[in-house]
Design an enzyme around this catalytic site. Sequence first.
Site, PDB file in Angstrom:
ATOM      1  N   TYR A  46      30.672 -97.824  13.339  1.00 39.21           N
ATOM      2  CA  TYR A  46      30.693 -97.822  11.866  1.00 39.21           C
ATOM      3  C   TYR A  46      32.137 -97.875  11.376  1.00 39.21           C
ATOM      4  O   TYR A  46      32.475 -98.656  10.482  1.00 39.21           O
ATOM      5  CB  TYR A  46      29.987 -96.558  11.357  1.00 39.21           C
ATOM      6  CG  TYR A  46      29.780 -96.509   9.855  1.00 39.21           C
ATOM      7  CD1 TYR A  46      28.693 -97.152   9.263  1.00 39.21           C
ATOM      8  CD2 TYR A  46      30.658 -95.804   9.023  1.00 39.21           C
ATOM      9  CE1 TYR A  46      28.497 -97.103   7.881  1.00 39.21           C
ATOM     10  CE2 TYR A  46      30.466 -95.755   7.649  1.00 39.21           C
ATOM     11  CZ  TYR A  46      29.379 -96.403   7.088  1.00 39.21           C
ATOM     12  OH  TYR A  46      29.188 -96.355   5.722  1.00 39.21           O
ATOM     13  N   SER A  79      34.109 -98.570   3.114  1.00 34.35           N
ATOM     14  CA  SER A  79      33.887 -97.115   3.117  1.00 34.35           C
ATOM     15  C   SER A  79      35.259 -96.474   3.221  1.00 34.35           C
ATOM     16  O   SER A  79      36.227 -97.137   3.626  1.00 34.35           O
ATOM     17  CB  SER A  79      33.048 -96.731   4.346  1.00 34.35           C
ATOM     18  OG  SER A  79      33.067 -95.335   4.578  1.00 34.35           O
TER      19      SER A  79
HETATM   20  N1  NAD Z   1      26.198 -93.248   1.016  1.00 39.56           N
HETATM   21  C1  NAD Z   1      27.462 -93.109   1.395  1.00 39.56           C
HETATM   22  O1  NAD Z   1      27.992 -91.991   1.459  1.00 39.56           O
HETATM   23  C2  NAD Z   1      28.283 -94.313   1.752  1.00 39.56           C
HETATM   24  C3  NAD Z   1      29.663 -94.139   1.910  1.00 39.56           C
HETATM   25  C4  NAD Z   1      30.446 -95.232   2.228  1.00 39.56           C
HETATM   26  C5  NAD Z   1      29.863 -96.487   2.386  1.00 39.56           C
HETATM   27  N2  NAD Z   1      28.520 -96.615   2.241  1.00 39.56           N
HETATM   28  C6  NAD Z   1      27.974 -97.956   2.414  1.00 39.56           C
HETATM   29  O2  NAD Z   1      27.251 -98.307   1.258  1.00 39.56           O
HETATM   30  C7  NAD Z   1      26.280 -99.309   1.585  1.00 39.56           C
HETATM   31  C8  NAD Z   1      24.962 -98.934   0.960  1.00 39.56           C
HETATM   32  O3  NAD Z   1      24.516 -97.710   1.514  1.00 39.56           O
HETATM   33  P1  NAD Z   1      23.691 -96.632   0.680  1.00 39.56           P
HETATM   34  O4  NAD Z   1      24.429 -95.352   0.792  1.00 39.56           O
HETATM   35  O5  NAD Z   1      23.312 -97.163  -0.625  1.00 39.56           O
HETATM   36  O6  NAD Z   1      22.431 -96.484   1.672  1.00 39.56           O
HETATM   37  P2  NAD Z   1      20.879 -96.760   1.481  1.00 39.56           P
HETATM   38  O7  NAD Z   1      20.317 -96.443   2.805  1.00 39.56           O
HETATM   39  O8  NAD Z   1      20.383 -96.051   0.268  1.00 39.56           O
HETATM   40  O9  NAD Z   1      20.813 -98.326   1.193  1.00 39.56           O
HETATM   41  C9  NAD Z   1      21.066 -99.280   2.178  1.00 39.56           C
HETATM   42  C10 NAD Z   1      20.116-100.448   1.963  1.00 39.56           C
HETATM   43  O10 NAD Z   1      20.469-101.471   2.890  1.00 39.56           O
HETATM   44  C11 NAD Z   1      19.271-101.987   3.434  1.00 39.56           C
HETATM   45  N3  NAD Z   1      19.527-102.567   4.743  1.00 39.56           N
HETATM   46  C12 NAD Z   1      19.727-101.919   5.923  1.00 39.56           C
HETATM   47  N4  NAD Z   1      19.893-102.807   6.912  1.00 39.56           N
HETATM   48  C13 NAD Z   1      19.794-104.029   6.347  1.00 39.56           C
HETATM   49  C14 NAD Z   1      19.862-105.338   6.849  1.00 39.56           C
HETATM   50  N5  NAD Z   1      20.047-105.573   8.155  1.00 39.56           N
HETATM   51  N6  NAD Z   1      19.743-106.370   5.981  1.00 39.56           N
HETATM   52  C15 NAD Z   1      19.528-106.157   4.672  1.00 39.56           C
HETATM   53  N7  NAD Z   1      19.416-104.928   4.138  1.00 39.56           N
HETATM   54  C16 NAD Z   1      19.562-103.880   4.964  1.00 39.56           C
HETATM   55  C17 NAD Z   1      18.318-100.813   3.506  1.00 39.56           C
HETATM   56  O11 NAD Z   1      16.962-101.233   3.575  1.00 39.56           O
HETATM   57  C18 NAD Z   1      18.653-100.078   2.215  1.00 39.56           C
HETATM   58  O12 NAD Z   1      17.851-100.511   1.138  1.00 39.56           O
HETATM   59  C19 NAD Z   1      26.298 -99.407   3.104  1.00 39.56           C
HETATM   60  O13 NAD Z   1      27.075-100.520   3.490  1.00 39.56           O
HETATM   61  C20 NAD Z   1      26.992 -98.128   3.530  1.00 39.56           C
HETATM   62  O14 NAD Z   1      27.609 -98.241   4.780  1.00 39.56           O
HETATM   63  C21 NAD Z   1      27.713 -95.567   1.915  1.00 39.56           C
END
Ligand code: NAD
Length: 251
Positions: A156, A143
């Site tokens: 986080y 991130s």
């Molecule tokens: N959305 C943002 O702005 C953003 C920014 C930086 C980083 N991220 C990172 O991107 C990644 C994906 O996030 P996203 O934004 O697509 O969110 P999201 O909530 O749409 O998707 C996350 C997915 O991970 C799954 N998940 C959660 N805990 C889990 C576990 N213990 N084991 C397996 N699966 C699990 C959830 O069921 C979900 O389907 C994450 O690592 C998040 O930290 C997101």
Amino acid sequence: MIHYGLDGRAALVTGAGSGIGRASAIAFARSGASVMVSDVNEAGGAETVAMIEAAGGKAQFCRCDVGNGDDIAALVDATVAAFGRLDCAFNNAGINSLAADEYEDAVWERAIAVNLSGVMRCMREEARVMLPAGGGAIVNTASINGLVGNPAQPAYTAAKHGVVGLTRHAALRWATQGIRVNAVCPGVIATAMTAPLVENPDMRKVVEAMTPMGRFGTPEDIAEAVVWLCCDAAGFVTGHPMVIDGGATAV
Ligand SMILES: NC(=O)c1ccc[n+]([C@@H]2O[C@H](COP(=O)([O-])OP(=O)(O)OC[C@H]3O[C@@H](n4cnc5c(N)ncnc54)[C@H](O)[C@@H]3O)[C@@H](O)[C@H]2O)c1
């Protein structure tokens, strides 16, 4: 739509039932890879598989909680059993405990277990099959909070900084053994995780103002980078935390 030349290869994606993971699983399949879609959320994972199959791609679902080492080992084994190989791995599952106090032991420990230890265990199990096969490509989701501080989320932020460090470590460890390891560092991307920001007009304005390009990112913005990092064109790229944030950290 770019085809990244992954015909005949196999990819696994964690957290592929939603958001960035789903878009990446779809992008891997569009580039010819067979995809093991994995998530704790079985309904979301099944939906991703259905989307890939509807587009003519090949995918299967395997439930895996990345907070559980046995689940991760079983996921890697299931991928090899299904497709005979593992070429690309996107360790993406993550949680955001924004509403909770991450200084609480239980909240801290779960955030680290999923966001950092989960990535370590995924890489360990993926390397177990990639090394004897001559290599592969791994991408971890960090991130911009893995590169700069965030006053609201100690666990986080620490976990995502840890993912960047672990990515650099693994890139060095396996540099001569054929495994490339990179990370993506998304800015604010419109997914379920950021729904409270996306759906709140005042918060939308704050995010848009802090992003020089003036918009939220899309899951596809990240997916394109992930699949490129796994393709042969990125053959000399390893240990790189790729920032995809509309310029937010360039300020
Ligand atoms: N959305 C943002 O702005 C953003 C920014 C930086 C980083 N991220 C990172 O991107 C990644 C994906 O996030 P996203 O934004 O697509 O969110 P999201 O909530 O749409 O998707 C996350 C997915 O991970 C799954 N998940 C959660 N805990 C889990 C576990 N213990 N084991 C397996 N699966 C699990 C959830 O069921 C979900 O389907 C994450 O690592 C998040 O930290 C997101």
